[in-house]
Design an enzyme around this catalytic site. Structure first.
Site, PDB file in Angstrom:
ATOM      1  N   ASP A  45       4.932   4.669  -4.099  1.00 30.86           N
ATOM      2  CA  ASP A  45       5.193   4.485  -2.467  1.00 30.86           C
ATOM      3  C   ASP A  45       3.870   3.627  -2.086  1.00 30.86           C
ATOM      4  O   ASP A  45       3.218   3.383  -2.447  1.00 30.86           O
ATOM      5  CB  ASP A  45       4.481   6.036  -2.137  1.00 30.86           C
ATOM      6  N   ASP A  46       4.350   2.985  -0.741  1.00 28.66           N
ATOM      7  CA  ASP A  46       3.536   1.915  -0.154  1.00 28.66           C
ATOM      8  C   ASP A  46       3.204   0.336  -0.120  1.00 28.66           C
ATOM      9  O   ASP A  46       2.221  -0.186   0.408  1.00 28.66           O
ATOM     10  CB  ASP A  46       1.907   2.809  -0.365  1.00 28.66           C
ATOM     11  N   HIS A  96      10.032   3.430   3.802  1.00 32.31           N
ATOM     12  CA  HIS A  96       8.618   4.461   3.684  1.00 32.31           C
ATOM     13  C   HIS A  96       8.264   4.084   5.395  1.00 32.31           C
ATOM     14  O   HIS A  96       6.909   3.503   5.418  1.00 32.31           O
ATOM     15  CB  HIS A  96       7.757   3.759   2.586  1.00 32.31           C
ATOM     16  N   HIS A 100       2.555   2.997   7.420  1.00 31.35           N
ATOM     17  CA  HIS A 100       2.747   3.902   7.159  1.00 31.35           C
ATOM     18  C   HIS A 100       1.781   4.743   8.633  1.00 31.35           C
ATOM     19  O   HIS A 100       1.206   5.225   8.122  1.00 31.35           O
ATOM     20  CB  HIS A 100       1.467   3.681   5.817  1.00 31.35           C
ATOM     21  N   HIS A 189       1.947   5.427  -6.672  1.00 34.53           N
ATOM     22  CA  HIS A 189       1.329   4.410  -5.192  1.00 34.53           C
ATOM     23  C   HIS A 189       0.942   3.402  -6.110  1.00 34.53           C
ATOM     24  O   HIS A 189       0.244   2.907  -7.091  1.00 34.53           O
ATOM     25  CB  HIS A 189       0.668   4.774  -4.160  1.00 34.53           C
TER      26      HIS A 189
END
Length: 481
Positions: A45-46, A96, A100, A189
């Site tokens: 993620d991210d 995603h 965020h 991540h």
């Protein structure tokens, strides 16, 4: 002020708390674990991140491991070459959000724009449209369920706190080794620039990941993409469904009481517990604590003016007795019934019994004499006028949309045949309506001094008509409880 707080509680419970609880505990409408014995899934993620994503891609290439990257749209926009490399090296790219930000703090339209914008960025870079979505922090809201045909929500079966640098590579390795196995979905991540993360934390993750990939090779485990893992599960399920069923499914329903899966039993138990909490917080009352059909409370009416029977207007600010069906009671009715008609008949009989009890209760409580009407929200669209209710459309807006989704969700989760019933019904059939009845009409028809005996004879005929009906819409709750 009390009404405002209640409204906020309703919205937060419906919009965020319940969907988050159901998805985290039971995986409702999300993918979070596979069934393969020889494959696991690495998800990141991210990112992309200009420092750590290239190193991660090098590592994955070295071990011939495929992964799924849930990219933040704004980061993908900054580093399109990294997204292109992910795609060219055979990895799956998911969404995603564009920034965020938790879905709990955004309106449904804002979440939709976040997804659409990120989808376009990914498509412009790779030429491929993605359908895989992981909301930030894995937090879903009610409307995320409504996007089921547009996106596949993907969560995880194992996370390790790798966004914190102080965890360190050694402890991270230990945690990952414990969860290394077939079907697991790892949450990791490749960027540490989001709120609550440490900028250099991905370096510790990379050190630990290399150790894990070495061990995976030794065990004969291979990291694959999420779409591949989902496909494996579907294929296995199809093979399993080819065998004749012995105890569950449609045949079991026709033989007698439908069997509930362990997961559904847990969901139902959890829901009943939540209902008790709701009743306590808002001090709901009932006329019959041993065998309740309705729970109720007094509150001001906040909708548009509605003409009730007898041309009596219900206007903004009038006091109403808000009715809430008892979910446990209606679930029991559903479990005993083999069709929606039988459920409807059971509900009609319960309402027929309870309305006189409500009338007697109001007569005995002077503090209720200022209440102008009974009020409820339901998907039952047939037969209620015969009981004295006026049926009105809910004003178009967030409340109507959220109530529709909520009641369909509750029907699917609690009703033994809810999922099948939803598939059989058109979107026009399953629409929540507002039901209102003047208190003076309730007292006239259902109190001991009214014409209850005459009405009861009429209702027996109505009940027989309901048994002969070919279509009756049923839902197991008429409120936001």
């Amino acid at each position: 002020m009390e009404t405002l707080l209640l409204g906020l509680f309703y919205i937060s419970t419906l919009y965020a708390f319940i969907p988050g609880l159901i998805t985290r505990l039971f995986g409702f409408r999300v993918f979070r674990r596979g069934v393969s014995k020889d494959h696991f899934a690495l998800t990141f993620d991210d990112g992309p991140d200009p420092v750590y994503t290239p190193k991660l891609l090098d590592l994955l290439k070295l071990y011939d491991a495929k992964a799924t990257f849930f990219v933040v749209g704004s980061n993908a926009e900054k580093y399109p070459e990294l997204v292109k490399r992910m795609h060219e090296e055979g990895h799956l790219i998911g969404i995603h959000n564009y920034v965020h930000k938790t879905n709990w703090l955004m309106w449904p339209a804002s979440v939709k724009k976040q997804i659409q914008r990120t989808t376009k960025i990914i498509h412009d870079i790779t030429g491929v449209t993605t359908h895989y979505y992981r909301p930030p922090w894995g937090i879903v809201n009610l409307f995320d369920f409504a996007k089921r045909n547009e996106t596949q929500i993907v969560l995880w079966s194992a996370m390790f706190g790798d966004w914190r640098q102080r965890i360190g590579a050694d402890r991270l390795t230990e945690r990952m080794m414990k969860k290394l196995g077939g079907g697991e979905v790892f949450l990791l991540h490749d960027c540490g620039a989001t709120l609550g993360a440490n900028t250099d934390a991905p370096m510790q993750m990379l050190i630990a990941l290399e150790r894990v990939l070495k061990e995976a090779q030794t065990r004969g485990l291979q990291s694959i993409r999420i779409d591949e893992m989902i496909t494996m599960g579907k294929n296995l399920k199809k093979k399993g469904n080819a065998a004749p069923s012995t105890s569950t499914g449609e045949n079991a329903v026709h033989r007698g009481k439908p069997a509930l899966s362990p997961m559904k039993k847990c969901i139902v138990s959890l829901w009943f517990l939540w209902e008790k909490v709701f009743h306590f917080l808002f001090r709901l009352k009932t006329t019959n604590s041993e065998d309740p059909i309705f729970h109720f409370r007094i509150r001001p009416y906040h909708g548009d003016t509605v003409k009730m029977m007898g041309d009596i207007p219900l206007v903004h600010g009038d006091q109403v007795l808000e009715l809430h069906f008892d979910n446990k009671k209606l679930f029991q009715i559903g479990m005993r019934s083999r069709s929606s008609i039988q459920v409807a008949i059971g509900m009609i009989r319960g309402v027929e019994k309870t309305l006189p009890e409500l009338a007697s209760y109001i007569m005995a409580h002077p503090e209720l004499h200022d209440v102008k009407a009974l009020y409820g929200v339901t998907m039952i669209n047939r037969g209620t006028e015969q009981l004295g209710f006026t049926v009105a459309d809910l004003p178009k807006g967030l409340f109507a949309k959220s109530t529709t989704i909520y009641l369909k969700f509750l029907m699917k989760v609690i009703h033994p045949q809810g999922g099948a019933r939803l598939k059989q019904s058109s979107s026009k059939e399953l629409v929540p309506k507002m039901l209102v009845m003047p208190i003076e009409l309730l007292l006239e028809r259902y109190s001991e001094g009214g014409s209850h005996r005459h009405l009861k004879q009429k209702q027996q005929k109505d009940l027989q008509s309901a048994e002969d009906a070919t279509e009756t819409e049923v839902v197991l709750s008429t409120s936001l409880t």
